[in-house]
Write a protein that holds these residues in place. Structure first.
Motif, mmCIF file in Angstrom:
data_model
loop_
_atom_site.group_PDB
_atom_site.id
_atom_site.type_symbol
_atom_site.label_atom_id
_atom_site.label_comp_id
_atom_site.label_asym_id
_atom_site.label_seq_id
_atom_site.Cartn_x
_atom_site.Cartn_y
_atom_site.Cartn_z
ATOM 1 N N TRP B 298 0.806 -1.208 0.000
ATOM 2 C CA TRP B 298 0.000 0.000 0.000
ATOM 3 C C TRP B 298 0.846 1.267 0.000
ATOM 4 O O TRP B 298 1.970 1.282 0.476
ATOM 5 N N PRO B 299 0.257 2.358 -0.559
ATOM 6 C CA PRO B 299 1.028 3.600 -0.690
ATOM 7 C C PRO B 299 1.258 4.255 0.664
ATOM 8 O O PRO B 299 0.614 3.899 1.651
ATOM 9 N N ALA B 300 2.151 5.225 0.659
ATOM 10 C CA ALA B 300 2.489 5.927 1.893
ATOM 11 C C ALA B 300 1.258 6.593 2.470
ATOM 12 O O ALA B 300 0.385 7.067 1.744
ATOM 13 N N LYS B 301 1.175 6.625 3.798
ATOM 14 C CA LYS B 301 0.000 7.161 4.490
ATOM 15 C C LYS B 301 -0.298 8.594 4.075
ATOM 16 O O LYS B 301 -1.456 8.978 3.888
ATOM 17 N N GLN B 302 0.761 9.386 3.878
ATOM 18 C CA GLN B 302 0.591 10.788 3.510
ATOM 19 C C GLN B 302 -0.186 10.907 2.205
ATOM 20 O O GLN B 302 -1.089 11.728 2.078
ATOM 21 N N LEU B 303 0.150 10.019 1.270
ATOM 22 C CA LEU B 303 -0.520 10.048 -0.025
ATOM 23 C C LEU B 303 -1.961 9.557 0.094
ATOM 24 O O LEU B 303 -2.869 10.067 -0.553
ATOM 25 N N VAL B 304 -2.166 8.579 0.945
ATOM 26 C CA VAL B 304 -3.515 8.048 1.131
ATOM 27 C C VAL B 304 -4.444 9.149 1.647
ATOM 28 O O VAL B 304 -5.593 9.265 1.211
ATOM 29 N N MET B 308 -6.703 10.923 -4.179
ATOM 30 C CA MET B 308 -7.831 10.035 -4.470
ATOM 31 C C MET B 308 -7.377 8.640 -4.883
ATOM 32 O O MET B 308 -7.811 7.629 -4.342
ATOM 33 N N GLU B 309 -6.473 8.620 -5.881
ATOM 34 C CA GLU B 309 -6.006 7.343 -6.445
ATOM 35 C C GLU B 309 -5.442 6.433 -5.365
ATOM 36 O O GLU B 309 -5.766 5.259 -5.273
ATOM 37 N N GLU B 310 -4.582 7.019 -4.517
ATOM 38 C CA GLU B 310 -3.921 6.246 -3.468
ATOM 39 C C GLU B 310 -4.935 5.774 -2.431
ATOM 40 O O GLU B 310 -4.812 4.690 -1.883
ATOM 41 N N ASN B 313 -6.555 2.742 -3.819
ATOM 42 C CA ASN B 313 -5.629 1.615 -3.738
ATOM 43 C C ASN B 313 -5.572 1.053 -2.322
ATOM 44 O O ASN B 313 -5.578 -0.152 -2.116
ATOM 45 N N HIS B 314 -5.490 1.981 -1.382
ATOM 46 C CA HIS B 314 -5.395 1.586 0.017
ATOM 47 C C HIS B 314 -6.641 0.802 0.414
ATOM 48 O O HIS B 314 -6.561 -0.260 1.034
ATOM 49 N N PHE B 315 -7.791 1.329 0.029
ATOM 50 C CA PHE B 315 -9.060 0.682 0.353
ATOM 51 C C PHE B 315 -9.112 -0.730 -0.219
ATOM 52 O O PHE B 315 -9.460 -1.695 0.452
ATOM 53 N N LYS B 316 -8.733 -0.820 -1.492
ATOM 54 C CA LYS B 316 -8.831 -2.131 -2.153
ATOM 55 C C LYS B 316 -7.875 -3.153 -1.549
ATOM 56 O O LYS B 316 -8.213 -4.315 -1.366
ATOM 57 N N ILE B 317 -6.681 -2.674 -1.220
ATOM 58 C CA ILE B 317 -5.687 -3.624 -0.706
ATOM 59 C C ILE B 317 -6.077 -4.097 0.689
ATOM 60 O O ILE B 317 -5.825 -5.248 1.065
ATOM 61 N N VAL B 318 -6.735 -3.215 1.451
ATOM 62 C CA VAL B 318 -7.124 -3.613 2.805
ATOM 63 C C VAL B 318 -8.339 -4.538 2.749
ATOM 64 O O VAL B 318 -8.374 -5.569 3.419
ATOM 65 N N PHE B 319 -9.307 -4.198 1.924
ATOM 66 C CA PHE B 319 -10.543 -4.971 1.940
ATOM 67 C C PHE B 319 -10.489 -6.209 1.059
ATOM 68 O O PHE B 319 -11.046 -7.243 1.410
ATOM 69 N N GLU B 320 -9.824 -6.103 -0.069
ATOM 70 C CA GLU B 320 -9.787 -7.267 -0.967
ATOM 71 C C GLU B 320 -8.506 -8.062 -0.819
ATOM 72 O O GLU B 320 -8.459 -9.232 -1.170
ATOM 73 N N GLY B 321 -7.495 -7.401 -0.354
ATOM 74 C CA GLY B 321 -6.229 -8.096 -0.183
ATOM 75 C C GLY B 321 -5.404 -8.099 -1.445
ATOM 76 O O GLY B 321 -5.883 -7.745 -2.523
#
Lengths: 368, 396
Positions: B298-304, B308-310, B313-321
């Motif tokens: 997942w991308p850096a927290k600051q970017l999250v 928007m894009e990050e 990505n963060h959402f998808k990686i956490v929820f879908e893996g």
């Protein structure tokens, strides 16, 4: 005679007080010394009114805890023997101290007494006889608990203690030959004499460690083995047998086995001090005062002071030997059961026999 | 006249050792049939620490299995992390950056030292040398200090991530490591003096728990136990992974395959591991510690928080893996006790279909019964200690 009775009561009281307290304090010493060796702090709690006194009250706390614990006897254990065993283990260890002299004669108000509870002429044999009774306590504990671990521990203990008793006795034969007595006071007194070579007084006292160096090491080894402490603690080997013969004991009975162990340490130390380190003797200190070596100068001292110094010297020697045993206990790993037997029968016993023969020759040559 | 031994009737005794017993750290049970002090037969029973590791992994995403892997061999958790991460990365077909591989190697080797300390210390304590145990506990604390400075946790580290590691080396790591290694070496030397030439210790270890090289291979032994029999199998040398091909180290092997050789091999491996770490710290390159792929890491927290894009990505990686392509992969590392492997199966979703762990402890423990047979009861203690079965990884 009332004076004799008072002396006797005093001596018994002193020995009882000394041994029991030493045994209690040893619990603390063991914790502190092991802590020192292992970069730890060790016992430092158990405060009384906020005073911890570097944890010195821990033995007291231990005793209170043990008294208030449930006294558990397993359902299928032999109740009588299970209860009797800790007493049989502890009492002989305490009794053995009776014949060990803790000082020279003491003169108060014209009455003179030897500082020993019972000055038996079979002194050492009495100690062995009494100490071997402790084996019964251990074996009974192991057998009556109805537990496989206990039984294995009891079996190991009986074999080990019986073997080492023979070894212990044999290592001392040389000492008896040199000093010509079994009486512990006599042996201790004889160690105050000096080696005389060709009519020249060397001012080196005839301590057992010098006249019988081999016997000293053999006896110390056998004695440590007899006390069932590391490296000879296969009888309780906590990693194999949980706690060995006293696995099924709790509360005060458990503490009695524990104390028996510590009393044995004290007795062994006292015995070694008496037989090999001159007992109460301080080199060049005689009943009439300090003799300066290689001169005829005598610095006179009151007899009471000399007696007290003797008691102090004896205790000092005992402490050093206790310290030595504790250091051994926290340094070495444990033997295996068969290795202990091999050490006793195949190494110490032949060496002890060799020592007896050698001593015999030397004594014969010197007395010719 | 009859022989005396014919008159005495003796029975065999069954002694139940464990699962809760001072010698069976890691909860295992040994049913020993004893003839006096001799072990006639020993049945080893495992499974008391079974926590359904493999099934638990199937219920979370690929990343969520990391904390479970920590609890396999908890003495060297990072090595478990690394092995699992390597498996998932193999499925994904990605390579981690050079610096990440260096950091993983350093962390693994520090963990290995900690693990060996935890093996030898308690084993020595169980044969009675209590002080050496505490010396090694002190040394292990130093190793854990280092690991704590990496990831904040001392025991269950959860340091490695798919495609990277949690954090970079702290700025003062090299300094701290230097100081800690000096002290650790002193402690190891102390124990070396107390045990390696100690006659009692040698008598207890030498010639007990002997297994021949052929038998060891037949039982599936790996790691120090196998090397003690003289087989120089070490995945770090034979199938170099991470950056083990870039460091210079020796693989110590034993001669007799007994407990004393296992002890000596482990003592030497600690020195080799520390040597490796020092080399790696000199060679470590600068650069990123994570792969630049937002599907994996997942991308850096600051970017999250700011873009928007990050955030998506963060959402998808956490929820879908992380979603590796359909397939299977096996990754193995040389863990402190042998080959630790993960066989992973993916169906293309965010959750694993199968996470099969090949623990070294399980294979090594198989041979405990045979090596105990014919020995004495007391031999059980060093033999079990030197096999170093870890309940967590053996029972999973």
């Amino acid at each position: 005679m009332p004076a004799e009775a008072i002396f006797m009561a005093g001596k018994i009281g002193f020995v009882f007080f000394l041994v029991l307290n030493l045994a209690g304090v040893l619990g603390w010493v063991e914790r502190k010394q092991s802590a020192l060796m292992q970069d730890r702090i060790g016992a430092n709690r158990a405060p009384i009114f906020g005073i911890t006194a570097i944890g010195l009250f821990h033995p007291l706390a231990d005793a209170i805890k043990a008294f208030t614990k449930e006294d558990f006897i397993p359902a299928r254990a032999h109740k009588l023997f299970h209860t009797l065993a800790p007493f049989i283990a502890l009492v002989p260890a305490l009794t053995a101290f009776a014949v060990i002299p803790f000082g020279d004669t003491l003169t108060i108000g014209g009455e003179t007494t030897q500082l020993v509870v019972a000055d038996l002429d079979v002194g050492v044999l009495f100690v062995f006889a009494i100490m071997s009774l402790a084996t019964f306590g251990v074996v009974l504990a192991g057998w009556s608990s109805y537990n496989n671990y206990s039984m294995l521990g009891g079996l190991r203990a009986s074999a080990q203690m019986l073997s080492y008793e023979i070894v212990m006795g044999l290592t001392l034969v040389g000492v008896f030959m040199v000093y010509g007595s079994l009486q512990l006071t006599e042996i201790a007194r004889a160690q105050g004499e000096y080696f005389v070579f060709g009519g020249v007084n060397t001012w080196i006292p005839k301590w057992g460690i010098l006249t019988q160096p081999l016997a000293f090491f053999l006896f110390l080894t056998a004695a440590v083995a007899e006390s069932k402490r590391l490296p000879f603690d296969v009888a309780e080997a906590e990693s194999e047998l949980v706690a060995g013969y006293f696995t099924e004991y709790s509360g005060m009975k458990f503490l009695m086995f524990w104390m028996a162990e510590f009393v044995e340490i004290v007795v062994i130390s006292a015995l070694v001090a008496t037989l090999f380190l001159g007992g109460w003797q301080i080199p060049w200190l005689h009943p009439d005062g300090l003799h300066v070596p290689f001169t005829a100068i005598v610095v006179g001292l009151p007899s009471l002071v000399v007696s007290m110094m003797g008691v102090g010297a004896f205790l000092m020697k005992v402490f050093v030997l206790i310290w030595l045993q504790m250091t051994i206990r926290w340094t070495l790993p444990r033997f295996r059961y068969d290795q202990i037997m091999r050490l006793g029968w195949k190494m110490i016993l032949p060496l002890a026999l060799v020592n007896v023969v050698l001593t015999g020759f030397v004594v014969l040559l010197l007395n010719r | 006249m009859a022989e005396p031994e014919n008159e005495l009737h003796t029975d065999e005794m069954i002694l139940n050792i464990g699962p809760s017993h001072p010698a069976t750290h890691g909860t295992v049970r040994v049913l020993a049939t004893l003839d006096g002090e001799n072990i006639v037969n020993a049945d080893v029973e495992i499974g008391y620490l079974h926590r359904a590791f493999e099934k638990s992994c199937e219920h979370g995403t690929w990343q969520q299995a990391f904390p479970y892997t920590d609890r396999l061999n908890y003495n060297s958790a990072i090595i478990n992390n690394v092995a699992y991460a390597m498996g998932v990365e193999k499925l994904l077909g990605i390579d981690v950056p050079e610096r990440c591989r260096f950091i993983r190697t350093i962390a693994s080797e520090i963990s290995r030292v900690a693990d060996h300390l935890t093996c030898i210390g308690p084993s020595a304590m169980e044969v009675g040398a209590f002080s050496t145990f505490l010396y090694f506990v002190e040394a292990r604390e130093l190793m854990w200090d280092l690991i704590e400075s990496l990831c904040g946790a001392r025991l269950t580290n959860n340091y490695v991530r798919i495609g990277g590691v949690k954090a970079d080396l702290p700025a003062d790591f090299a300094e701290k490591l230097k100081a800690h290694f000096v002290k650790t070496r002193q402690l190891i030397d102390d124990v070396d003096k107390l045990l390696t030439h100690n006659r009692i210790f040698i008598d207890r270890m030498r010639g007990t728990g002997v297994l021949s090289a052929e038998d060891a291979i037949d039982w599936g032994w790996t790691g120090p136990c196998l090397r003690s029999t003289g087989v120089p199998l070490d995945l770090r040398k034979d199938e170099p992974y991470l950056v083990y091909d870039q460091v210079d180290f020796d693989v110590p092997v034993g001669e007799y395959g007994d407990n004393f050789d296992r002890y000596l091999v482990r003592m030497e491996e600690m020195h080799q591991s520390m040597r490796m770490v020092e080399q790696l710290l000199e060679k470590i390159p600068e650069g990123p510690i994570n792969v630049e792929d937002t599907r994996v890491r997942w991308p850096a927290k600051q970017l999250v928080y700011s873009r928007m894009e990050e955030l998506i990505n963060h959402f998808k990686i956490v929820f879908e893996g992380v979603q590796p392509p359909k397939g299977e992969a096996y990754a193995a590392v040389e863990s402190p006790n042998g080959e630790l492997g993960f066989y992973l199966v993916s169906d293309g979703s965010g959750k694993p279909v199968k996470v099969r762990c090949r623990p070294p402890g399980f294979a090594n423990l198989q041979a405990l019964g045979p090596i105990l047979k014919g020995g004495m009861l007391s031999d059980l203690v060093p033999s079990f200690g030197m096999i170093n079965m870890i309940g967590g990884e053996c029972d999973r």
